[in-house]
Design an enzyme around this catalytic site. Sequence first.
Site, PDB file in Angstrom:
ATOM      1  N   GLY A  10     -46.880   7.791 -24.475  1.00 42.15           N
ATOM      2  CA  GLY A  10     -46.503   6.629 -25.916  1.00 42.15           C
ATOM      3  C   GLY A  10     -45.918   6.763 -27.097  1.00 42.15           C
ATOM      4  O   GLY A  10     -45.771   7.177 -27.083  1.00 42.15           O
ATOM      5  N   LEU A  12     -47.137   7.653 -30.271  1.00 43.97           N
ATOM      6  CA  LEU A  12     -47.408   8.600 -30.560  1.00 43.97           C
ATOM      7  C   LEU A  12     -47.205   9.989 -29.292  1.00 43.97           C
ATOM      8  O   LEU A  12     -47.573  11.107 -30.353  1.00 43.97           O
ATOM      9  CB  LEU A  12     -48.668   8.590 -31.168  1.00 43.97           C
ATOM     10  CG  LEU A  12     -49.643  10.137 -31.993  1.00 43.97           C
ATOM     11  CD1 LEU A  12     -48.602  10.309 -33.049  1.00 43.97           C
ATOM     12  CD2 LEU A  12     -50.561   9.732 -31.778  1.00 43.97           C
ATOM     13  N   THR A  98     -58.353   4.151 -36.196  1.00 40.27           N
ATOM     14  CA  THR A  98     -57.129   2.815 -36.584  1.00 40.27           C
ATOM     15  C   THR A  98     -58.002   2.440 -38.358  1.00 40.27           C
ATOM     16  O   THR A  98     -59.153   2.159 -38.009  1.00 40.27           O
ATOM     17  CB  THR A  98     -57.614   1.774 -35.327  1.00 40.27           C
ATOM     18  OG1 THR A  98     -57.277   0.283 -36.166  1.00 40.27           O
ATOM     19  CG2 THR A  98     -59.016   1.753 -34.977  1.00 40.27           C
ATOM     20  N   ASP A  99     -57.427   1.911 -38.421  1.00 40.80           N
ATOM     21  CA  ASP A  99     -57.373   0.496 -40.199  1.00 40.80           C
ATOM     22  C   ASP A  99     -58.688  -0.090 -39.888  1.00 40.80           C
ATOM     23  O   ASP A  99     -60.036  -0.180 -40.444  1.00 40.80           O
ATOM     24  CB  ASP A  99     -56.435   0.312 -41.123  1.00 40.80           C
ATOM     25  CG  ASP A  99     -55.152   0.050 -39.791  1.00 40.80           C
ATOM     26  OD1 ASP A  99     -55.319  -0.052 -38.380  1.00 40.80           O
ATOM     27  OD2 ASP A  99     -54.654  -0.628 -40.075  1.00 40.80           O
ATOM     28  N   TYR A 122     -61.608  -4.640 -30.055  1.00 39.99           N
ATOM     29  CA  TYR A 122     -60.561  -3.521 -30.322  1.00 39.99           C
ATOM     30  C   TYR A 122     -61.159  -2.956 -31.866  1.00 39.99           C
ATOM     31  O   TYR A 122     -61.817  -1.543 -31.465  1.00 39.99           O
ATOM     32  CB  TYR A 122     -59.410  -3.991 -31.421  1.00 39.99           C
ATOM     33  CG  TYR A 122     -58.603  -2.613 -31.565  1.00 39.99           C
ATOM     34  CD1 TYR A 122     -58.535  -1.650 -30.559  1.00 39.99           C
ATOM     35  CD2 TYR A 122     -58.357  -2.597 -32.886  1.00 39.99           C
ATOM     36  CE1 TYR A 122     -57.593  -0.203 -30.929  1.00 39.99           C
ATOM     37  CE2 TYR A 122     -57.166  -1.378 -33.069  1.00 39.99           C
ATOM     38  CZ  TYR A 122     -56.640  -0.277 -31.915  1.00 39.99           C
ATOM     39  OH  TYR A 122     -56.032   1.096 -32.452  1.00 39.99           O
ATOM     40  N   LYS A 126     -63.040   0.970 -31.512  1.00 40.55           N
ATOM     41  CA  LYS A 126     -62.448   2.182 -32.079  1.00 40.55           C
ATOM     42  C   LYS A 126     -64.091   3.288 -32.385  1.00 40.55           C
ATOM     43  O   LYS A 126     -63.737   4.328 -32.757  1.00 40.55           O
ATOM     44  CB  LYS A 126     -61.388   1.688 -32.292  1.00 40.55           C
ATOM     45  CG  LYS A 126     -60.667   1.133 -32.417  1.00 40.55           C
ATOM     46  CD  LYS A 126     -59.268   3.068 -30.900  1.00 40.55           C
ATOM     47  CE  LYS A 126     -58.562   3.616 -31.658  1.00 40.55           C
ATOM     48  NZ  LYS A 126     -58.105   4.534 -30.589  1.00 40.55           N
TER      49      LYS A 126
END
Length: 291
Positions: A10, A12, A98-99, A122, A126
């Site tokens: 991916g 990252l 994630t934010d 989502y 997370k």
Amino acid sequence: MRALLIGSKGQLGSDLRRVWSGELISLPHDDIDVCNRDRVFAVLSRERPELVINCAAYHRVDELESNVLRAFEVNAVGAKNVADAAREADAAVMWISTDYVFDGEKGTPYVETDLPRPLSVYGASKLAGEHLVRQSNPKHYVVRSSSLFGVAGASGKGGNFVETMIRKAREGEPLRVVDDQTSSPTLTLDLAEKLQELAGTSRYGLYHVTNSGQVSWFHFAARIFELCGLSPSMTSMSTDELAAPARRPRFSVMENAALKSIGIEQARSWQDALEAYLREKGHLKAAATPA
Ligand SMILES: NC(=O)c1ccc[n+]([C@@H]2O[C@H](COP(=O)([O-])OP(=O)(O)OC[C@H]3O[C@@H](n4cnc5c(N)ncnc54)[C@H](OP(=O)(O)O)[C@@H]3O)[C@@H](O)[C@H]2O)c1
């Protein structure tokens, strides 16, 4: 340190492979599926890493609104499978969040102790993953980042925002870009470097790791075009006008408070990171390229 990387192909994952200085066993999706608990346990007990970095995610944010089971299978149960298997192998686990766990209503940068309230499936999946990783393995680094862009492009999203903007501008497509969502765009190369630094500390916990500064998607796009010497027709629009299936936080800038508290500097500004990215991709207009 002997580390094992899951989701290695991916965006990252690709940059982690570029920067990692120790031994790194890289496993792409084809080799390991985080949803296959038995396989995850078998691989980790065979490889015996000291650290497992789990970059696997299902993050097509709008699609997930109607695929709740799959979202939780990969982002929550899959995260737990890896954290459990790492604990059994006596390894630490590093997992990326994630934010989008925040609702964006705070109005000032979020710190790690702020209460999350996701607006989307989502974000909820997370956040569940965060809880499960933290509960499963005491040796955890849960790292929230935001608005990632990297040279490999997000395989799960078919690219990244920067490349999408450049492609559309070159195709002469008139652009409408949201101006009321503000975050800290983060270069995966810079994130990967911070993850490497963090991994050497054994200071387990929850961290925000982003490039410095903040910008709306509209002004981010404007800076991309300026640096590339492109002048597409572009107008701003609101999140309400966009009417996407998933709700997104309006302001999800994250203070890198925990990182700074252990003596690690926040990554450079998003502007510098963007310029470095565009230079590497060969998009930077000639005048902006140093002689
Ligand atoms: N992109 C962003 O803007 C953003 C923002 C904040 C946080 N994050 C988080 O940052 C992390 C890395 O994101 P990224 O942009 O690098 O995403 P990415 O490019 O889509 O990478 C995710 C990798 O995980 C693999 N994968 C997907 N499902 C898997 C599964 N069930 N088992 C094993 N591997 C699986 C994918 O392989 P295939 O493509 O072959 O399926 C892909 O190589 C994710 O946790 C994401 O939630 C991303």
